[in-house]
Motif scaffolding. Structure first.
Motif, PDB file in Angstrom:
ATOM      1  N   ILE A   1       6.328 -22.882  16.694  1.00  0.00           N
ATOM      2  CA  ILE A   1       6.196 -23.520  15.376  1.00  0.00           C
ATOM      3  C   ILE A   1       7.383 -23.157  14.488  1.00  0.00           C
ATOM      4  O   ILE A   1       7.980 -24.027  13.834  1.00  0.00           O
ATOM      5  CB  ILE A   1       4.870 -23.086  14.716  1.00  0.00           C
ATOM      6  N   LEU A   2       7.752 -21.877  14.452  1.00  0.00           N
ATOM      7  CA  LEU A   2       8.888 -21.459  13.638  1.00  0.00           C
ATOM      8  C   LEU A   2      10.183 -22.084  14.142  1.00  0.00           C
ATOM      9  O   LEU A   2      11.065 -22.430  13.340  1.00  0.00           O
ATOM     10  CB  LEU A   2       8.995 -19.935  13.641  1.00  0.00           C
ATOM     11  N   SER A   3      10.315 -22.228  15.450  1.00  0.00           N
ATOM     12  CA  SER A   3      11.520 -22.852  16.011  1.00  0.00           C
ATOM     13  C   SER A   3      11.654 -24.291  15.551  1.00  0.00           C
ATOM     14  O   SER A   3      12.759 -24.755  15.243  1.00  0.00           O
ATOM     15  CB  SER A   3      11.467 -22.801  17.542  1.00  0.00           C
ATOM     16  N   ASN A   4      10.547 -25.003  15.495  1.00  0.00           N
ATOM     17  CA  ASN A   4      10.573 -26.403  15.071  1.00  0.00           C
ATOM     18  C   ASN A   4      10.995 -26.541  13.613  1.00  0.00           C
ATOM     19  O   ASN A   4      11.697 -27.490  13.247  1.00  0.00           O
ATOM     20  CB  ASN A   4       9.207 -27.048  15.284  1.00  0.00           C
ATOM     21  N   ILE A   5      10.564 -25.614  12.781  1.00  0.00           N
ATOM     22  CA  ILE A   5      10.977 -25.652  11.376  1.00  0.00           C
ATOM     23  C   ILE A   5      12.463 -25.312  11.257  1.00  0.00           C
ATOM     24  O   ILE A   5      13.227 -25.995  10.573  1.00  0.00           O
ATOM     25  CB  ILE A   5      10.140 -24.663  10.539  1.00  0.00           C
ATOM     26  N   GLY A   6      12.873 -24.250  11.942  1.00  0.00           N
ATOM     27  CA  GLY A   6      14.274 -23.854  11.883  1.00  0.00           C
ATOM     28  C   GLY A   6      15.211 -24.902  12.446  1.00  0.00           C
ATOM     29  O   GLY A   6      16.364 -25.032  12.004  1.00  0.00           O
ATOM     30  N   ALA A   7      14.737 -25.684  13.426  1.00  0.00           N
ATOM     31  CA  ALA A   7      15.583 -26.675  14.081  1.00  0.00           C
ATOM     32  C   ALA A   7      15.913 -27.867  13.190  1.00  0.00           C
ATOM     33  O   ALA A   7      16.741 -28.705  13.563  1.00  0.00           O
ATOM     34  CB  ALA A   7      14.917 -27.164  15.366  1.00  0.00           C
ATOM     35  N   THR A   8      15.303 -27.969  12.025  1.00  0.00           N
ATOM     36  CA  THR A   8      15.619 -29.075  11.116  1.00  0.00           C
ATOM     37  C   THR A   8      16.964 -28.873  10.420  1.00  0.00           C
ATOM     38  O   THR A   8      17.459 -29.791   9.760  1.00  0.00           O
ATOM     39  CB  THR A   8      14.526 -29.233  10.042  1.00  0.00           C
TER      40      THR A   8
ATOM     41  N   ILE B   1       1.491 -22.891  27.543  1.00  0.00           N
ATOM     42  CA  ILE B   1       2.385 -23.993  27.170  1.00  0.00           C
ATOM     43  C   ILE B   1       1.622 -25.082  26.439  1.00  0.00           C
ATOM     44  O   ILE B   1       2.042 -25.559  25.373  1.00  0.00           O
ATOM     45  CB  ILE B   1       3.082 -24.552  28.422  1.00  0.00           C
ATOM     46  N   PHE B   2       0.480 -25.470  26.957  1.00  0.00           N
ATOM     47  CA  PHE B   2      -0.281 -26.547  26.327  1.00  0.00           C
ATOM     48  C   PHE B   2      -0.938 -26.095  25.023  1.00  0.00           C
ATOM     49  O   PHE B   2      -1.080 -26.884  24.088  1.00  0.00           O
ATOM     50  CB  PHE B   2      -1.325 -27.104  27.304  1.00  0.00           C
ATOM     51  N   PHE B   3      -1.329 -24.819  24.956  1.00  0.00           N
ATOM     52  CA  PHE B   3      -1.868 -24.300  23.693  1.00  0.00           C
ATOM     53  C   PHE B   3      -0.791 -24.306  22.616  1.00  0.00           C
ATOM     54  O   PHE B   3      -1.040 -24.715  21.474  1.00  0.00           O
ATOM     55  CB  PHE B   3      -2.406 -22.885  23.894  1.00  0.00           C
ATOM     56  N   SER B   4       0.391 -23.839  22.960  1.00  0.00           N
ATOM     57  CA  SER B   4       1.510 -23.849  22.012  1.00  0.00           C
ATOM     58  C   SER B   4       1.853 -25.269  21.607  1.00  0.00           C
ATOM     59  O   SER B   4       2.170 -25.543  20.441  1.00  0.00           O
ATOM     60  CB  SER B   4       2.731 -23.165  22.634  1.00  0.00           C
ATOM     61  N   PHE B   5       1.806 -26.178  22.558  1.00  0.00           N
ATOM     62  CA  PHE B   5       2.029 -27.604  22.304  1.00  0.00           C
ATOM     63  C   PHE B   5       1.057 -28.115  21.245  1.00  0.00           C
ATOM     64  O   PHE B   5       1.455 -28.756  20.264  1.00  0.00           O
ATOM     65  CB  PHE B   5       1.856 -28.369  23.616  1.00  0.00           C
ATOM     66  N   GLY B   6      -0.226 -27.813  21.431  1.00  0.00           N
ATOM     67  CA  GLY B   6      -1.236 -28.257  20.472  1.00  0.00           C
ATOM     68  C   GLY B   6      -1.061 -27.625  19.106  1.00  0.00           C
ATOM     69  O   GLY B   6      -1.235 -28.283  18.075  1.00  0.00           O
TER      70      GLY B   6
ATOM     71  N   PHE C   1      -0.391 -29.588  15.576  1.00  0.00           N
ATOM     72  CA  PHE C   1      -1.244 -29.364  14.401  1.00  0.00           C
ATOM     73  C   PHE C   1      -0.402 -28.969  13.192  1.00  0.00           C
ATOM     74  O   PHE C   1      -0.631 -29.453  12.079  1.00  0.00           O
ATOM     75  CB  PHE C   1      -2.263 -28.268  14.711  1.00  0.00           C
ATOM     76  N   ALA C   2       0.583 -28.082  13.397  1.00  0.00           N
ATOM     77  CA  ALA C   2       1.459 -27.680  12.297  1.00  0.00           C
ATOM     78  C   ALA C   2       2.220 -28.879  11.748  1.00  0.00           C
ATOM     79  O   ALA C   2       2.369 -29.035  10.528  1.00  0.00           O
ATOM     80  CB  ALA C   2       2.438 -26.606  12.774  1.00  0.00           C
ATOM     81  N   SER C   3       2.695 -29.736  12.630  1.00  0.00           N
ATOM     82  CA  SER C   3       3.415 -30.932  12.204  1.00  0.00           C
ATOM     83  C   SER C   3       2.511 -31.846  11.384  1.00  0.00           C
ATOM     84  O   SER C   3       2.934 -32.415  10.367  1.00  0.00           O
ATOM     85  CB  SER C   3       3.950 -31.671  13.433  1.00  0.00           C
ATOM     86  N   LEU C   4       1.256 -31.991  11.800  1.00  0.00           N
ATOM     87  CA  LEU C   4       0.298 -32.806  11.062  1.00  0.00           C
ATOM     88  C   LEU C   4       0.036 -32.221   9.678  1.00  0.00           C
ATOM     89  O   LEU C   4      -0.043 -32.955   8.683  1.00  0.00           O
ATOM     90  CB  LEU C   4      -1.012 -32.903  11.851  1.00  0.00           C
ATOM     91  N   VAL C   5      -0.070 -30.891   9.622  1.00  0.00           N
ATOM     92  CA  VAL C   5      -0.282 -30.225   8.332  1.00  0.00           C
ATOM     93  C   VAL C   5       0.893 -30.493   7.399  1.00  0.00           C
ATOM     94  O   VAL C   5       0.709 -30.800   6.216  1.00  0.00           O
ATOM     95  CB  VAL C   5      -0.489 -28.713   8.533  1.00  0.00           C
TER      96      VAL C   5
ATOM     97  N   ILE D   1      11.504 -33.690  14.971  1.00  0.00           N
ATOM     98  CA  ILE D   1      12.024 -32.567  15.747  1.00  0.00           C
ATOM     99  C   ILE D   1      10.969 -32.071  16.733  1.00  0.00           C
ATOM    100  O   ILE D   1      11.282 -31.730  17.885  1.00  0.00           O
ATOM    101  CB  ILE D   1      12.445 -31.418  14.814  1.00  0.00           C
ATOM    102  N   VAL D   2       9.715 -32.056  16.296  1.00  0.00           N
ATOM    103  CA  VAL D   2       8.632 -31.584  17.153  1.00  0.00           C
ATOM    104  C   VAL D   2       8.550 -32.420  18.421  1.00  0.00           C
ATOM    105  O   VAL D   2       8.316 -31.900  19.521  1.00  0.00           O
ATOM    106  CB  VAL D   2       7.285 -31.600  16.401  1.00  0.00           C
ATOM    107  N   GLY D   3       8.762 -33.739  18.280  1.00  0.00           N
ATOM    108  CA  GLY D   3       8.699 -34.608  19.453  1.00  0.00           C
ATOM    109  C   GLY D   3       9.684 -34.171  20.516  1.00  0.00           C
ATOM    110  O   GLY D   3       9.329 -33.999  21.686  1.00  0.00           O
ATOM    111  N   GLY D   4      10.943 -33.981  20.114  1.00  0.00           N
ATOM    112  CA  GLY D   4      11.944 -33.543  21.064  1.00  0.00           C
ATOM    113  C   GLY D   4      11.719 -32.119  21.532  1.00  0.00           C
ATOM    114  O   GLY D   4      11.873 -31.804  22.723  1.00  0.00           O
TER     115      GLY D   4
END
Length: 238
Positions: A38-45, A85-90, A94-98, A127-130
């Motif tokens: 989750i933190l990686s996805n935010i930082g990757a923006t 992997i799938f738990f982290s995916f979910g 969820f974070a992206s939806l929030v 970013i989350v998609g990729g």
């Protein structure tokens, strides 16, 4: 003893009961993996440049995610790796939806940071998609190679297995993520895209290799302290 004396005696109530979770470190590793993603996805923006080297703000977190993936694959096997992997995916979805809901909520009259909020968190779903596609493919390959090599070499050559699984998993992850994230970050030239991919791949692999003196003892610690790991394998050869 009279009835009045019996009625005045204190009545004991049973203590509340709770579930007693099994003692394992897997849940801690699973939660850590989700948080890092989750933190990686935010930082990757954020696009980051070190001179001619292009990367993103989450560059220092992705190698850590793979180290955790290596620990889980080595200690708990491919099935638990896939669950992680799938738990982290979910959790990342969820974070992206929030974030999306927070952006869409009507701001108070005195709130002046809506534009900044949209600028920072708006690209996160893209970013989350990729990131997730690369993460799922890369981590599954990393775990599969790690487990397959462990079976092939009867648990020996841990360092070689770590190197081989990293090179395969990171290659798939980096190509997928960079291909999707590049236009979002404003990278449109093929030379810049190639720079982005190569730097990302070499960096991630290099960091994991440099972390090997830490990763190997950490795996050894989990082998010795994880109650569910076979005692006779805890001291297996590197």
């Amino acid at each position: 003893m009279s009835d009045s004396q019996n009625s005045s005696a204190p009545v004991s109530t049973p203590a509340p009961t709770y579930a007693r979770p099994s003692r394992t470190y897997f849940d801690l590793l699973l939660a850590t993996s989700a948080i890092i993603l989750i933190l990686s996805n935010i930082g990757a923006t954020k696009a980051v440049a070190f001179g001619p080297i292009l990367t993103d703000g989450g560059f220092f977190l992705f190698p850590v995610a793979y180290v955790i993936g290596d620990v889980i694959a080595e200690i708990y096997g491919f099935s638990r790796s896939r669950k992680t992997i799938f738990f982290s995916f979910g959790a990342a979805i969820f974070a992206s939806l929030v974030f999306w809901i927070v952006i869409k909520l009507p701001g108070a009259d005195f709130y002046e940071n809506q534009t900044a909020l949209e600028t920072v968190l708006g690209p996160v779903p893209l970013i989350v998609g990729g990131s997730l596609l690369g993460f799922v493919v890369g981590q599954l390959l990393n775990s599969w190679v790690m487990v397959a090599m462990k079976k092939r070499f009867a648990g020996r050559f841990l360092v070689g297995r770590l190197v081989g699984s990293t090179m395969v998993g990171e290659l798939a992850d980096t190509i997928i993520f960079c291909t999707i994230a590049a236009p979002i970050l404003g990278i449109t030239q093929f030379s810049d895209y190639l720079n982005y991919v190569l730097v990302g791949y070499i960096y991630k692999c290099l960091v994991e290799f440099l972390l090997m003196p830490i990763t190997v003892p950490v795996i050894g610690w989990f082998k010795r302290h994880e109650p569910t790991y076979p005692r006779e394998l805890a001291g297996s050869s590197l």
